[in-house]
Scaffold this motif. Structure first.
Motif, mmCIF file in Angstrom:
data_model
loop_
_atom_site.group_PDB
_atom_site.id
_atom_site.type_symbol
_atom_site.label_atom_id
_atom_site.label_comp_id
_atom_site.label_asym_id
_atom_site.label_seq_id
_atom_site.Cartn_x
_atom_site.Cartn_y
_atom_site.Cartn_z
ATOM 1 N N GLY A 84 0.826 -1.217 0.000
ATOM 2 C CA GLY A 84 0.000 0.000 0.000
ATOM 3 C C GLY A 84 0.852 1.255 0.000
ATOM 4 O O GLY A 84 0.491 2.258 -0.603
ATOM 5 N N LYS A 158 -9.359 -9.819 0.986
ATOM 6 C CA LYS A 158 -8.733 -8.478 1.056
ATOM 7 C C LYS A 158 -7.260 -8.564 0.667
ATOM 8 O O LYS A 158 -6.712 -7.609 0.097
ATOM 9 C CB LYS A 158 -8.907 -7.927 2.482
ATOM 10 N N PHE A 161 -6.449 -7.959 -2.906
ATOM 11 C CA PHE A 161 -6.504 -6.543 -3.298
ATOM 12 C C PHE A 161 -5.078 -6.028 -3.569
ATOM 13 O O PHE A 161 -4.878 -5.103 -4.359
ATOM 14 C CB PHE A 161 -7.186 -5.764 -2.172
ATOM 15 N N GLY A 162 -4.071 -6.657 -2.934
ATOM 16 C CA GLY A 162 -2.651 -6.321 -3.162
ATOM 17 C C GLY A 162 -2.189 -6.666 -4.561
ATOM 18 O O GLY A 162 -1.088 -6.288 -4.963
ATOM 19 N N ILE A 164 -3.614 -5.502 -7.076
ATOM 20 C CA ILE A 164 -3.858 -4.275 -7.851
ATOM 21 C C ILE A 164 -2.639 -3.384 -7.622
ATOM 22 O O ILE A 164 -2.338 -3.034 -6.479
ATOM 23 C CB ILE A 164 -5.156 -3.578 -7.382
ATOM 24 N N ARG A 168 -3.147 2.511 -7.758
ATOM 25 C CA ARG A 168 -4.516 2.180 -8.183
ATOM 26 C C ARG A 168 -5.344 1.731 -6.986
ATOM 27 O O ARG A 168 -6.553 1.897 -6.956
ATOM 28 C CB ARG A 168 -4.494 1.097 -9.254
ATOM 29 N N LYS A 169 -4.674 1.151 -5.990
ATOM 30 C CA LYS A 169 -5.389 0.753 -4.766
ATOM 31 C C LYS A 169 -5.919 1.985 -4.029
ATOM 32 O O LYS A 169 -7.030 1.984 -3.542
ATOM 33 C CB LYS A 169 -4.445 -0.019 -3.821
ATOM 34 N N PHE A 172 -9.185 3.198 -5.268
ATOM 35 C CA PHE A 172 -10.363 2.458 -4.786
ATOM 36 C C PHE A 172 -10.727 2.917 -3.380
ATOM 37 O O PHE A 172 -11.892 3.079 -3.058
ATOM 38 C CB PHE A 172 -10.109 0.946 -4.786
ATOM 39 N N HIS A 173 -9.708 3.133 -2.539
ATOM 40 C CA HIS A 173 -9.985 3.573 -1.171
ATOM 41 C C HIS A 173 -10.644 4.947 -1.183
ATOM 42 O O HIS A 173 -11.550 5.219 -0.407
ATOM 43 C CB HIS A 173 -8.700 3.607 -0.336
#
Ligand code: SF4
Ligand code: SF4
Length: 360
Positions: A84, A158, A161-162, A164, A168-169, A172-173
């Motif tokens: 992240g 979840k 999700f890493g 992505i 780009r993550k 989404f957040h």
């Protein structure tokens, strides 16, 4: 529908994890995946640069035990994640992952390059996923057993999700700050990408203000399953957490039937408190409009009304007016407009946010 097995094993410490993991990989449905595959990608949780004793990332001794156990099958193995915050090299140096990859002589991938995968999901119509995924036919997903202030639980679904890449993550957040919509996005992601082996590091877990600021819990268990969603359902049941992802999966009829095999002690994890929780509704709405970009229909519009049809919450009227108090900022309308007639309008805060995280 087949009944998915979710195996739970006691594991006192990371020093004991190799023997437990070897036993779990002998489960016929898991071992078959290893025997049938050509190349293996191990996906640990490398959320951020943090030391092993902080228990934020999948513990390096746990990842090493998986590598050692998988090496017996003599298949090429790589480890990869797109953290992240920060590059994989920086994060893995602090988390201890870099050292174990070097010691075990397996490549460590940053999963930075993206490919577009079209998907007719409920909320998301296309995902940008790591291009490296194409080279591996078996993903071994290694989530950490932790709570999460947005999604309540951060487990196997979840963790994918890493996949992505990078910033780009963050988008989404920024777009999906509501637990329900974020969970629906995760369900869309789960239908696109299904790791066939999922092994959860629950030797030391985290409750309360996870995924990085919670209380450490010595849960002393490892959980394994061929299905990420079934494993999350079982793990959240063990932790005593009511998780939006699982509730939505049940409502949409996509939660596989599962059976927990093995003995375990119920964990009674403390529920996380969201930053938005406790705020009055008017303030939540104000926060949403400050922290996200608004879709805006421009003069390029040819009035085809595709956006009206794709909006999952019916926020666009037939007169092509957007009701911003209904709009959940999923940006399906923008993604699917054939004329690129929908622009995202920033304010000074979102401009600053995207400058910080980098816009893809
Ligand atoms: S999809 Fe695009 S072109 Fe079609 S009505 Fe909506 S904004 Fe206009
Ligand atoms: S109007 Fe809002 S909720 Fe509807 S599709 Fe566009 S971004 Fe999503």
């Amino acid at each position: 529908m087949n009944c998915i097995k979710v195996h739970v094993r006691e594991c006192e410490s990371y020093g004991d994890s190799l023997a437990v993991i070897k036993g779990l990989l002998k489960q016929p449905e898991l071992e078959k995946q290893i025997k049938d595959c050509k190349r293996i990608l191990i996906k640990p949780n490398q959320l951020m640069a943090s030391t092993p004793d902080q228990q934020i990332c999948t513990h390096p001794d746990f990842v090493e035990a998986i590598i050692v156990a998988l090496k017996e099958y003599k298949k090429p193995i790589a480890v990869g994640d797109s953290p992240g915050f920060g590059s994989i090299e920086k994060v893995a140096k602090v988390s201890g992952l870099l050292e174990i990859c070097q010691r075990q002589d397996v490549p460590l991938l940053g999963l930075g390059e993206a490919m577009t995968v079209k998907h007719d999901g409920f909320l998301i119509k296309s995902f940008e996923l790591a291009k490296d995924l194409k080279k591996y036919d078996l993903i071994v997903n290694l989530p950490k057993m932790k709570t999460h202030t947005l999604t309540v639980f951060t487990g196997a679904v979840k963790n994918i999700f890493g996949m992505i890449p990078g910033s780009r993550k963050a988008q989404f957040h920024a777009r999906l700050q509501n637990a329900n919509f974020f969970s629906l996005m995760l369900l869309d992601l789960y239908s696109v990408l299904k790791p066939k082996i999922n092994i959860m590091d629950g030797i030391v877990g985290m409750d309360g203000q996870g995924p990085n600021a919670g209380r450490l819990r010595e849960s002393k268990m490892i959980i394994a399953s061929e299905d990420a969603l079934a494993m999350d359902a079982a793990a959240s049941e063990i932790c005593g957490l009511k998780v939006p992802l699982i509730e939505h999966a049940k409502k949409r009829g996509v939660l596989p039937k599962y059976k927990i095999e093995g003995k375990y002690k119920s964990q009674n994890y403390k529920h996380p408190r969201s930053i938005m929780e406790g705020l009055p509704n008017w303030l939540k709405k104000y926060a949403k409009s400050l922290l996200t970009e608004r879709p805006k229909i421009t003069s390029k519009c040819i009035k085809c009304k595709r956006c009206v049809k794709v909006c999952p919450v019916h926020a666009i009227s037939h007169e092509l007016k957007i009701n911003y108090s209904k709009c959940i900022r999923c940006y399906c309308c923008q993604e699917l407009c054939p004329e690129k007639a929908i622009r995202l309008k920033s304010n000074f805060i979102t401009k600053f946010m995207f400058k910080k995280v980098g816009r893809s």
